[in-house]
Design a protein around this motif. Structure first.
Motif, short mmCIF file in Angstrom:
data_model
loop_
_atom_site.label_atom_id
_atom_site.label_comp_id
_atom_site.label_asym_id
_atom_site.label_seq_id
_atom_site.Cartn_x
_atom_site.Cartn_y
_atom_site.Cartn_z
N TYR A 95 167.16 8.81 -4.83
CA TYR A 95 166.89 8.37 -6.05
C TYR A 95 167.95 7.83 -7.16
CZ TYR A 95 162.69 11.07 -4.55
OH TYR A 95 161.53 11.53 -3.99
N ALA A 96 167.63 6.64 -7.60
CA ALA A 96 168.80 6.21 -8.46
C ALA A 96 168.20 6.10 -10.07
CB ALA A 96 169.23 4.80 -8.09
N ARG A 97 168.85 6.28 -10.93
CA ARG A 97 168.50 5.86 -12.36
C ARG A 97 169.23 4.79 -12.90
NH1 ARG A 97 169.78 9.68 -17.65
NH2 ARG A 97 168.49 8.46 -19.28
N VAL A 98 168.45 3.82 -13.44
CA VAL A 98 169.22 2.66 -13.73
C VAL A 98 169.31 2.66 -15.23
CG1 VAL A 98 169.57 0.10 -13.83
CG2 VAL A 98 168.92 1.25 -11.76
N LEU A 99 170.30 2.74 -16.07
CA LEU A 99 170.25 2.64 -17.38
C LEU A 99 169.94 1.43 -18.01
CD1 LEU A 99 173.23 5.13 -18.37
CD2 LEU A 99 171.09 6.01 -17.74
N HIS A 100 169.13 1.38 -19.14
CA HIS A 100 168.72 0.11 -19.86
C HIS A 100 169.80 -0.57 -20.76
CE1 HIS A 100 164.17 0.95 -19.25
NE2 HIS A 100 164.55 0.70 -17.96
N PRO A 101 170.10 -1.62 -20.46
CA PRO A 101 171.33 -1.88 -21.32
C PRO A 101 171.21 -2.23 -22.86
CG PRO A 101 170.07 -3.84 -20.37
CD PRO A 101 169.56 -2.95 -19.77
N ASP B 136 165.01 -5.10 -18.76
CA ASP B 136 165.71 -6.54 -18.75
C ASP B 136 164.93 -7.20 -17.46
OD1 ASP B 136 167.16 -8.68 -18.87
OD2 ASP B 136 168.28 -7.93 -20.58
N PRO B 137 164.58 -8.24 -17.51
CA PRO B 137 164.13 -9.28 -16.49
C PRO B 137 165.43 -9.78 -15.63
CG PRO B 137 162.57 -9.70 -18.53
CD PRO B 137 163.87 -8.92 -18.94
N ARG B 138 166.31 -9.72 -16.28
CA ARG B 138 167.66 -10.08 -15.55
C ARG B 138 168.13 -9.12 -14.49
NH1 ARG B 138 171.32 -11.66 -20.74
NH2 ARG B 138 170.10 -9.82 -21.30
N LEU B 139 167.84 -8.00 -15.05
CA LEU B 139 168.26 -6.66 -14.26
C LEU B 139 167.43 -6.58 -13.08
CD1 LEU B 139 169.78 -3.60 -16.39
CD2 LEU B 139 170.76 -5.38 -15.06
N LEU B 140 165.95 -6.70 -13.37
CA LEU B 140 164.84 -6.71 -12.42
C LEU B 140 165.07 -7.87 -11.31
CD1 LEU B 140 162.24 -5.42 -11.10
CD2 LEU B 140 160.81 -6.77 -12.99
N ALA B 141 165.54 -8.70 -11.76
CA ALA B 141 165.74 -9.93 -10.91
C ALA B 141 167.11 -9.53 -9.96
CB ALA B 141 166.07 -11.23 -11.65
N ALA B 142 167.87 -9.03 -10.49
CA ALA B 142 169.10 -8.56 -9.77
C ALA B 142 168.82 -7.51 -8.83
CB ALA B 142 170.22 -8.01 -10.72
N ASP C 138 158.14 -12.88 -7.14
CA ASP C 138 157.72 -12.84 -8.36
C ASP C 138 158.54 -12.55 -9.46
OD1 ASP C 138 155.22 -14.33 -7.48
OD2 ASP C 138 154.25 -12.44 -7.36
N TRP C 139 159.50 -11.69 -9.18
CA TRP C 139 160.40 -11.13 -10.01
C TRP C 139 161.69 -11.27 -9.95
CZ3 TRP C 139 156.91 -8.55 -12.99
CH2 TRP C 139 155.72 -8.11 -12.55
N ALA C 140 161.95 -12.44 -9.06
CA ALA C 140 163.33 -12.77 -8.72
C ALA C 140 163.71 -13.71 -9.58
CB ALA C 140 163.40 -13.25 -7.41
N ASP C 141 162.97 -14.20 -10.52
CA ASP C 141 163.43 -15.12 -11.67
C ASP C 141 163.28 -14.62 -12.89
OD1 ASP C 141 163.82 -17.36 -13.42
OD2 ASP C 141 162.41 -18.82 -12.63
N ASP D 210 142.48 -14.96 -15.54
CA ASP D 210 141.85 -15.91 -16.34
C ASP D 210 142.73 -16.21 -17.65
OD1 ASP D 210 139.68 -16.05 -14.66
OD2 ASP D 210 138.61 -14.47 -15.79
N GLY D 211 144.11 -16.48 -17.32
CA GLY D 211 144.72 -17.05 -18.38
C GLY D 211 145.41 -16.04 -19.35
N VAL D 212 145.26 -14.73 -18.86
CA VAL D 212 145.76 -13.48 -19.67
C VAL D 212 147.35 -13.25 -19.02
CG1 VAL D 212 145.74 -11.09 -20.01
CG2 VAL D 212 143.69 -12.49 -19.62
N PRO D 213 148.30 -13.87 -19.81
CA PRO D 213 149.63 -13.64 -19.42
C PRO D 213 150.17 -12.34 -19.18
CG PRO D 213 149.43 -14.15 -21.92
CD PRO D 213 148.12 -14.00 -21.45
N LEU D 214 151.26 -11.97 -18.42
CA LEU D 214 151.96 -10.86 -18.30
C LEU D 214 153.32 -10.94 -18.96
CD1 LEU D 214 151.87 -7.71 -17.11
CD2 LEU D 214 152.89 -8.81 -14.96
N ALA D 215 153.69 -10.00 -19.86
CA ALA D 215 154.79 -10.13 -20.31
C ALA D 215 155.74 -8.79 -20.55
CB ALA D 215 154.69 -10.59 -21.95
N HIS D 216 155.18 -7.91 -19.62
CA HIS D 216 155.68 -6.47 -19.58
C HIS D 216 156.35 -6.27 -18.36
CE1 HIS D 216 153.64 -5.99 -23.36
NE2 HIS D 216 152.56 -6.46 -23.13
N THR D 217 157.34 -5.44 -18.14
CA THR D 217 157.88 -5.06 -16.99
C THR D 217 156.54 -3.94 -16.53
OG1 THR D 217 160.13 -5.00 -17.58
CG2 THR D 217 159.60 -3.41 -16.02
#
Length: 283
Positions: free
Chosen positions: A34-40, A112-118, A210-213, A224-231
């Motif tokens: 188990y790893a804990r990744v601290l948010h920047p 952060d999407p950049r960390l998720l992508a990493a 889907d999460w790599a970018d 139906d056009g509902v955007p997802l803007a959440h981790t």
């Protein structure tokens, strides 16, 4: 991405959840590591000798800090069990330093999407089903619950009768359109929910790619056009090789999986991360 109506796809994880408020109560027990990744942290260097009419100082420089950067200034320690409130002596307020730097608290419920992508490079290599993932997203976000609020106001002086009438008509039009949009979201998301830890979650079919970018927030839609803007609050592959969790009230992300996966994340210098015990308390 698309909604999943069969919440039984989460049954395996529900069976593995242990004591509430613990690591294993969030990502499940039985994994090798188990790893804990601290948010920047968002940091800003300000000129506090000059304040605007709102009492704000101009920003001279912006940066992204690690928790260890704050610890180096406060004399405290960053380890697997660190809490932001202990490290910074404040949970909700910004931390101010004498040299003009101001550091905001870490984001809760958001990686952060950049960390998720990493992370995706490690996650993809650790599953046989990278094209078949399930994401669980809390349905309490305002844009997903159909509960957002429209606020209107008048700026620059006091309107006369004609201007007031026009403004009131425009507000009425906006309110009607806003309510129609909320109703459309509720209809589009009228699917069974996964209930976990006193919260309801939408299940979404997705892939590692889907999460790599990091720009996925600009185009992701779930119905139906509902955007997802959440981790996603939870993310796992169909072969159940690992689980990633960003709990709503937590300022770090958990990854549970094979020894090889966890070791790879711990060695990756892009992350500020620590190995944690599955029975340890959430931070």
């Amino acid at each position: 991405m698309e909604l999943i109506t069969d919440v039984r796809r989460a049954d395996w994880l529900v069976r593995r959840l242990q004591a509430s408020g613990t690591v294993a109560g969030t990502v499940g027990g039985g994994f090798d590591g188990y790893a804990r990744v601290l948010h920047p942290l968002a940091a800003f260097r300000e000129d506090r000798s000059v304040l605007d009419e709102h009492g704000d100082a101009p920003v001279l420089e912006t940066s992204t800090w690690r928790w260890s950067d704050v610890a180096a200034r406060t004399g405290r320690t960053v380890d697997a069990g660190v809490s932001w409130s202990t490290l910074s002596a404040s949970r909700d307020d910004d931390v101010l330093f004498d040299d003009g730097w101001r550091v905001e608290p870490p984001a809760e419920g958001w990686l952060d999407p950049r960390l998720l992508a990493a992370l995706t490079s490690h996650l993809s290599a650790s599953t046989a089903t990278p094209l078949d993932l399930v994401a669980a997203v809390w349905d309490g976000w305002g844009d997903l619950s159909g509960g957002s609020t429209l606020v209107a106001g008048w700026q620059d002086g006091t309107p006369d009768a004609t201007e007031r009438a026009r403004a009131e008509a425009e507000v009425a039009r906006l309110r009607t359109a806003h309510q129609a949009a909320l109703d459309a979201v509720r209809r589009a998301l009228a699917v069974p929910r996964l209930h976990l830890t006193h919260r309801e979650h939408l299940l979404v079919r997705t892939t590692v790619a889907d999460w790599a970018d990091p720009a996925w927030t600009e185009r992701a839609e779930i119905a139906d056009g509902v955007p997802l803007a959440h981790t996603p609050q939870l993310l796992w592959p169909e072969d159940h090789a690992w689980v990633l969790a960003t709990e709503i009230d937590c300022d770090s992300t958990l990854v549970a999986g094979t020894r090889r996966l966890v070791d790879a994340i711990l060695r990756d210098h892009r992350f500020e991360t620590f190995e944690v015990d599955p029975l340890s308390a959430l931070r």
